[in-house]
Design an enzyme around this catalytic site. Structure first.
Site, mmCIF file in Angstrom:
data_model
loop_
_atom_site.group_PDB
_atom_site.id
_atom_site.type_symbol
_atom_site.label_atom_id
_atom_site.label_comp_id
_atom_site.label_asym_id
_atom_site.label_seq_id
_atom_site.Cartn_x
_atom_site.Cartn_y
_atom_site.Cartn_z
ATOM 1 N N HIS A 65 0.833 -1.207 0.000
ATOM 2 C CA HIS A 65 0.000 0.000 0.000
ATOM 3 C C HIS A 65 0.869 1.259 0.000
ATOM 4 C CE1 HIS A 65 -3.512 -2.483 1.588
ATOM 5 N NE2 HIS A 65 -3.996 -1.859 0.542
ATOM 6 N N ARG A 93 -5.866 6.804 1.969
ATOM 7 C CA ARG A 93 -5.606 5.894 3.091
ATOM 8 C C ARG A 93 -4.221 6.166 3.688
ATOM 9 N NH1 ARG A 93 -7.650 -0.058 1.214
ATOM 10 N NH2 ARG A 93 -6.451 0.392 -0.664
ATOM 11 N N ASP A 103 -14.908 -4.991 -3.224
ATOM 12 C CA ASP A 103 -14.074 -5.084 -2.019
ATOM 13 C C ASP A 103 -14.389 -3.880 -1.141
ATOM 14 O OD1 ASP A 103 -12.076 -4.992 -0.102
ATOM 15 O OD2 ASP A 103 -10.611 -5.910 -1.431
ATOM 16 N N GLU A 117 -17.070 -8.331 -0.478
ATOM 17 C CA GLU A 117 -15.907 -8.700 0.338
ATOM 18 C C GLU A 117 -15.691 -7.727 1.496
ATOM 19 O OE1 GLU A 117 -12.407 -9.837 -1.828
ATOM 20 O OE2 GLU A 117 -11.096 -8.678 -0.507
ATOM 21 N N GLU A 170 -8.883 -11.192 5.136
ATOM 22 C CA GLU A 170 -7.488 -10.731 5.004
ATOM 23 C C GLU A 170 -6.943 -10.063 6.268
ATOM 24 O OE1 GLU A 170 -8.767 -8.119 1.685
ATOM 25 O OE2 GLU A 170 -7.398 -6.663 2.533
ATOM 26 N N ASP A 206 -4.523 -13.692 4.398
ATOM 27 C CA ASP A 206 -3.294 -13.259 3.731
ATOM 28 C C ASP A 206 -2.174 -14.073 4.365
ATOM 29 O OD1 ASP A 206 -2.003 -10.363 2.350
ATOM 30 O OD2 ASP A 206 -0.737 -11.824 3.382
ATOM 31 N N HIS A 209 -5.876 -13.694 0.152
ATOM 32 C CA HIS A 209 -5.625 -12.320 -0.270
ATOM 33 C C HIS A 209 -4.311 -12.332 -1.045
ATOM 34 C CE1 HIS A 209 -4.125 -8.132 0.952
ATOM 35 N NE2 HIS A 209 -5.141 -7.936 0.138
ATOM 36 N N GLU A 253 -6.011 -14.674 -6.340
ATOM 37 C CA GLU A 253 -6.057 -13.210 -6.544
ATOM 38 C C GLU A 253 -4.720 -12.641 -7.012
ATOM 39 O OE1 GLU A 253 -6.668 -10.756 -3.002
ATOM 40 O OE2 GLU A 253 -6.950 -8.952 -4.237
HETATM 41 C C1 LIG Z 1 -8.253 -2.793 -2.836
HETATM 42 C C2 LIG Z 1 -8.363 -2.977 -1.356
HETATM 43 O O1 LIG Z 1 -8.854 -1.810 -0.769
HETATM 44 C C3 LIG Z 1 -7.074 -3.347 -0.693
HETATM 45 O O2 LIG Z 1 -6.087 -2.414 -1.012
HETATM 46 C C4 LIG Z 1 -6.562 -4.748 -1.047
HETATM 47 O O3 LIG Z 1 -5.419 -5.005 -0.277
HETATM 48 C C5 LIG Z 1 -7.528 -5.804 -0.738
HETATM 49 O O4 LIG Z 1 -8.406 -5.659 0.246
HETATM 50 C C6 LIG Z 1 -7.654 -7.004 -1.599
HETATM 51 O O5 LIG Z 1 -8.550 -7.780 -1.335
HETATM 52 O O6 LIG Z 1 -6.857 -7.180 -2.494
HETATM 53 MG MG LIG Z 2 -9.896 -7.287 0.174
#
Ligand SMILES: C[C@H](O)[C@H](O)[C@@H](O)[C@@H](O)C(=O)O
Ligand SMILES: [Mg+2]
Length: 402
Positions: free
Chosen positions: A30, A56, A223, A249, A277, A299, A326, A346
């Protein structure tokens, strides 16, 4: 075969609040530069505060930075892994976890994992940066073991159950993801419950536009990054149903189990509910599974590493649920290719405009595989350990030593 012992563990950080250089990405993906889709008015639990609505990074999403954990065996072989934990993670590795690692044989991963989890219970709170750190150590140990015995991690885990991994893409441009060969596109929502019906209308307009561009069959998902309440999520899900939204999600924070249970009851038939995640314990995943989450999304760098991920996958499997981690690159690929309940995976689009595939943890990993036509093959993973090397030209710092 006589296996070597682990002689040294070292921890490095890159980026984060303690560093001079920002916007590099790496394990803290991020931490991107300006004008990146990943920091452009994404709905969060902080969206209700005007000053933190747009970015963010403004509320500190990138304060941690990358943690790199390196382990060296007595025969000189090294393994490493990364996660999101930066300087705090370095302290925990060097001053606490090192005692459970050094001196053990390279195959004693489960023992080390158990000792790390139990010895940190008094300050881990069952998740967060401590578990990110433990994950990085666990992953580094799997990498080292694979490199010592010259086998890819997925073979150490029991071998591939499929020849290829098919990916969906997370990012601002599902229409471009379709052209790149992905099976679906997951859009971040840009509006949270703080914006009421107006927020719902705006996110639905984006979804409708994307549906128009990608046609009927391509998967589209939302998401919601912990930004909603049950009423808002229910309304959004129903408004999204005519546009064939595949799943909703992470509508709520990880411990709001009752909200997930309630949403599951309220969802349109056939739409899936997913999350995980930001959950860092086995017990947490069990509760999410009990609440009826259709796809658990741990994750691997934040849930306790590959050792924990395999346990979480078993929880999901016992109920006929899926586990689709994740996005976490090689650390996820080597595990999911061995799971019968992970039919797809993903890919997080880290290119600023989500218009091409950039390795997720760029620039920290060398040889990080990326999907071509939306696919990574088992053959591409056929290298010892996780099959990647540490890019030592990155500005890594070792803030603590033991
Ligand atoms: C896009 C989302 O806000 C996050 O940045 C990402 O990390 C996530 O939640 C995802 O599922 O890939
Ligand atoms: Mg996500």
């Amino acid at each position: 075969m006589k296996l070597p012992t682990i002689a040294h563990i070292r921890a490095y950080s890159m980026g984060g609040a303690a560093a001079k250089i920002h916007g590099q990405g790496g394990g803290d993906y991020h931490d991107q530069g300006k004008d990146h889709w990943i920091d452009n008015h994404i709905a969060t639990p902080m969206s209700k505060y005007k000053e933190y609505e747009q970015s963010r990074q403004s509320f500190g999403l990138n304060v941690l930075g990358t943690l790199v954990v390196e382990v060296e065996a007595s025969d000189g072989t090294t393994g490493f892994a990364i996660s999101t934990a930066g300087t705090i993670g370095c302290f925990i590795v060097e001053h606490h976890l090192s005692r459970f690692v050094e001196g053990k044989r390279v195959d004693q991963i489960k023992l080390i994992h158990d000792q790390m989890l139990n010895s940190t219970l008094f300050y881990s709170g069952g998740g967060g940066v401590v578990i990110n750190t433990i994950s990085a150590v666990d992953l580094a140990l799997w990498d080292l073991y694979g490199k010592v015995v010259k086998l890819p991690v997925y073979k150490l885990l029991g071998g591939a159950v499929r020849d290829e991994i098919h990916f969906y893409a997370t990012g601002a441009r599902p229409d471009l993801a379709k052209e790149m060969g992905f099976i679906g596109g997951k859009l971040p929502t840009h509006w949270s419950s703080a914006f009421g019906d107006e927020g719902i209308a705006k996110d639905i307009a984006t979804l409708a536009d994307m549906r128009e561009r990608v046609g009927d069959k391509f998967w589209l998902m939302f998401d919601c990054w912990m930004s909603q309440d049950v009423n808002y999520a229910t309304k959004l899900a129903h408004a999204a149903a005519p546009y064939k939204l595949k799943w909703m999600e992470e509508c709520f924070p990880p411990n709001q189990i009752e909200s997930y249970r309630e949403l599951k009851k309220n969802m349109p038939k056939g739409m899936l509910m997913t999350t995980g995640e930001h959950t860092g314990t086995l017990e947490g995943f069990k509760e999410l599974s009990d609440a009826g989450v259709d796809i658990l999304q741990p994750d691997v760098g934040w849930c306790g590493g590959v050792t924990s991920l395999c346990e979480i996958a078993a929880i999901a499997k016992s109920r006929g649920q899926l586990v689709v981690p994740h996005g976490s690159s090689v650390y996820s690929h080597h595990a999911v290719i061995t799971f019968t309940n992970t039919p797809f995976s993903e890919m997080l689009m880290t290119a600023p405009k989500a218009d091409h595939v950039r390795p997720q943890f760029d620039p920290v990993l060398l040889d990080e595989p990326i999907p071509h036509d939306g696919i990574i093959t088992a053959e591409e993973l056929d290298k010892p350990g996780f099959g990647v090397e540490l890019n030592r030209s990155c500005p890594l710092e070792r803030p603590f030593e033991h």
